[in-house]
Design a protein around this motif. Structure first.
Motif, PDB file in Angstrom:
ATOM      1  N   UNK A 137       0.848  -1.109   0.023  1.00 37.60           N
ATOM      2  CA  UNK A 137       0.026  -0.122  -0.113  1.00 37.60           C
ATOM      3  C   UNK A 137       0.925   1.115  -0.079  1.00 37.60           C
ATOM      4  N   UNK A 138       0.836   2.074  -1.007  1.00 37.30           N
ATOM      5  CA  UNK A 138       1.498   3.225  -1.190  1.00 37.30           C
ATOM      6  C   UNK A 138       3.062   2.906  -1.041  1.00 37.30           C
ATOM      7  N   UNK A 139       3.398   1.697  -1.703  1.00 37.89           N
ATOM      8  CA  UNK A 139       4.742   1.367  -1.832  1.00 37.89           C
ATOM      9  C   UNK A 139       5.389   0.639  -0.824  1.00 37.89           C
ATOM     10  N   UNK A 140       4.446   0.362   0.312  1.00 36.99           N
ATOM     11  CA  UNK A 140       4.961  -0.375   1.330  1.00 36.99           C
ATOM     12  C   UNK A 140       4.111  -1.595   1.969  1.00 36.99           C
ATOM     13  N   UNK A 141       4.545  -2.676   2.462  1.00 33.57           N
ATOM     14  CA  UNK A 141       3.562  -3.564   3.050  1.00 33.57           C
ATOM     15  C   UNK A 141       3.070  -3.153   4.318  1.00 33.57           C
ATOM     16  N   UNK A 142       1.618  -3.459   4.493  1.00 35.38           N
ATOM     17  CA  UNK A 142       0.992  -2.927   5.677  1.00 35.38           C
ATOM     18  C   UNK A 142       0.639  -4.259   6.641  1.00 35.38           C
ATOM     19  N   UNK A 143       1.276  -4.433   8.027  1.00 34.67           N
ATOM     20  CA  UNK A 143       1.050  -5.497   8.567  1.00 34.67           C
ATOM     21  C   UNK A 143       0.063  -5.344   9.874  1.00 34.67           C
ATOM     22  N   UNK A 144       0.037  -4.003  10.146  1.00 32.03           N
ATOM     23  CA  UNK A 144      -0.789  -3.567  11.279  1.00 32.03           C
ATOM     24  C   UNK A 144      -1.750  -2.409  11.137  1.00 32.03           C
ATOM     25  N   UNK A 145      -2.773  -2.408  11.748  1.00 33.27           N
ATOM     26  CA  UNK A 145      -3.649  -1.307  11.418  1.00 33.27           C
ATOM     27  C   UNK A 145      -3.999  -0.898  13.028  1.00 33.27           C
ATOM     28  N   UNK A 154       2.520  16.730  -3.204  1.00 30.31           N
ATOM     29  CA  UNK A 154       2.457  16.042  -4.420  1.00 30.31           C
ATOM     30  C   UNK A 154       1.706  14.802  -4.074  1.00 30.31           C
ATOM     31  N   UNK A 155       1.396  14.415  -3.094  1.00 33.71           N
ATOM     32  CA  UNK A 155       0.522  13.267  -2.797  1.00 33.71           C
ATOM     33  C   UNK A 155       1.483  11.786  -2.490  1.00 33.71           C
ATOM     34  N   UNK A 156       2.808  11.958  -2.370  1.00 37.48           N
ATOM     35  CA  UNK A 156       3.410  10.652  -2.128  1.00 37.48           C
ATOM     36  C   UNK A 156       3.805  10.642  -0.570  1.00 37.48           C
ATOM     37  N   UNK A 157       3.722   9.464  -0.231  1.00 38.17           N
ATOM     38  CA  UNK A 157       3.972   9.449   1.298  1.00 38.17           C
ATOM     39  C   UNK A 157       5.365   9.986   1.731  1.00 38.17           C
ATOM     40  N   UNK A 158       5.159  10.731   2.732  1.00 36.32           N
ATOM     41  CA  UNK A 158       6.243  11.586   3.339  1.00 36.32           C
ATOM     42  C   UNK A 158       6.724  10.802   4.790  1.00 36.32           C
ATOM     43  N   UNK A 159       5.816  10.379   5.671  1.00 31.13           N
ATOM     44  CA  UNK A 159       6.018   9.644   6.957  1.00 31.13           C
ATOM     45  C   UNK A 159       4.938   8.782   6.998  1.00 31.13           C
ATOM     46  N   UNK A 160       5.297   7.639   7.986  1.00 28.19           N
ATOM     47  CA  UNK A 160       4.272   6.682   8.336  1.00 28.19           C
ATOM     48  C   UNK A 160       4.169   6.490   9.883  1.00 28.19           C
ATOM     49  N   UNK A 161       3.103   6.535  10.524  1.00 21.25           N
ATOM     50  CA  UNK A 161       3.063   6.211  12.030  1.00 21.25           C
ATOM     51  C   UNK A 161       2.172   5.029  12.334  1.00 21.25           C
ATOM     52  N   UNK A 162       2.839   3.924  13.026  1.00 17.26           N
ATOM     53  CA  UNK A 162       1.930   2.617  12.913  1.00 17.26           C
ATOM     54  C   UNK A 162       2.623   1.932  14.206  1.00 17.26           C
ATOM     55  N   UNK A 163       1.876   0.938  14.380  1.00 21.02           N
ATOM     56  CA  UNK A 163       2.476  -0.143  15.582  1.00 21.02           C
ATOM     57  C   UNK A 163       2.568   0.691  16.892  1.00 21.02           C
ATOM     58  N   UNK A 164       3.514   0.376  17.495  1.00 23.92           N
ATOM     59  CA  UNK A 164       3.654   0.958  18.906  1.00 23.92           C
ATOM     60  C   UNK A 164       4.050   2.495  18.917  1.00 23.92           C
ATOM     61  N   UNK A 165       4.454   3.247  17.807  1.00 23.65           N
ATOM     62  CA  UNK A 165       4.596   4.526  17.559  1.00 23.65           C
ATOM     63  C   UNK A 165       3.198   5.394  17.623  1.00 23.65           C
TER      64      UNK A 165
END
Length: 184
Positions: A137-145, A154-165
């Motif tokens: 998803x958006x160039x990255x596997x997503x294992x947790x929601x 421009x609509x490209x992923x800049x940063x991710x926040x998931x899991x313990x963060x």
């Protein structure tokens, strides 16, 4: 006792205007000597008081929520980011699911009045991971929601926040994580 209450109510009620047959006012009715006194004055509530028009007016939503087609996620997010940029807004993507309990905590954070200033200028795109095609998803596997993805202009992923963060078990810690993740 009930008779006195009924008599009081009858005497306190204003008389309806009554016109005679010839269009003249009917003679004034006299009461039995009991008077309810002058009618109470209507008072205006101070601005913002419960029940005042200002207090009952609907407030603008904390966060603007927008939808995209999950089968065309990349192109739609890029187009949406350009539209948001024209409004001086940014895009935040939440990857979640209806069955996801931590997603409900995140949704509560997005609805908290105390986060209004933090979320001003952000548009939220909620994506149900169950509706996405298989694969990254958006160039990255997503294992947790839930997972939050901050997009650049421009609509490209800049940063991710998931899991313990993304501490969805504590409202204060979740709000602090959002403050650290979303630049003003």
């Amino acid at each position: 006792m009930l008779g006195l209450a009924v008599l009081f109510l009858l005497l306190a009620a204003p008389d309806p205007p009554n016109q005679g047959d010839a269009g003249e006012a009917a003679p004034e009715r006299r009461s039995s000597g009991l008077s309810a006194g002058p009618r109470p004055l209507l008072e205006e509530l101070p601005p913002g008081a419960p029940g005042s028009p200002e207090a009952t007016a609907p407030r603008a939503p904390i966060l603007r929520r927008v939808s995209v087609d999950p089968r065309r996620l990349g192109p739609e997010l890029r187009a949406l980011a350009q539209e948001a940029s024209r409004s001086r807004a940014r895009i935040l993507v939440e990857l979640g699911a209806p069955w996801c309990e931590p997603c409900l905590a995140l949704d509560a954070a997005f609805a908290r009045e105390s986060n209004r200033a933090l979320l001003a200028g952000w548009w939220l795109v909620e994506v149900d991971v169950d509706a996405l095609p298989p694969g990254p998803v958006l160039g990255r596997p997503v294992h947790t929601v839930p997972a939050l993805v901050r997009l650049d202009r421009s609509g490209h992923p800049e940063a991710w926040l998931q899991g313990g963060a993304l501490p969805t078990d504590s409202a204060p810690r979740l709000d602090a994580a959002l403050r650290g993740f979303l630049p003003p």
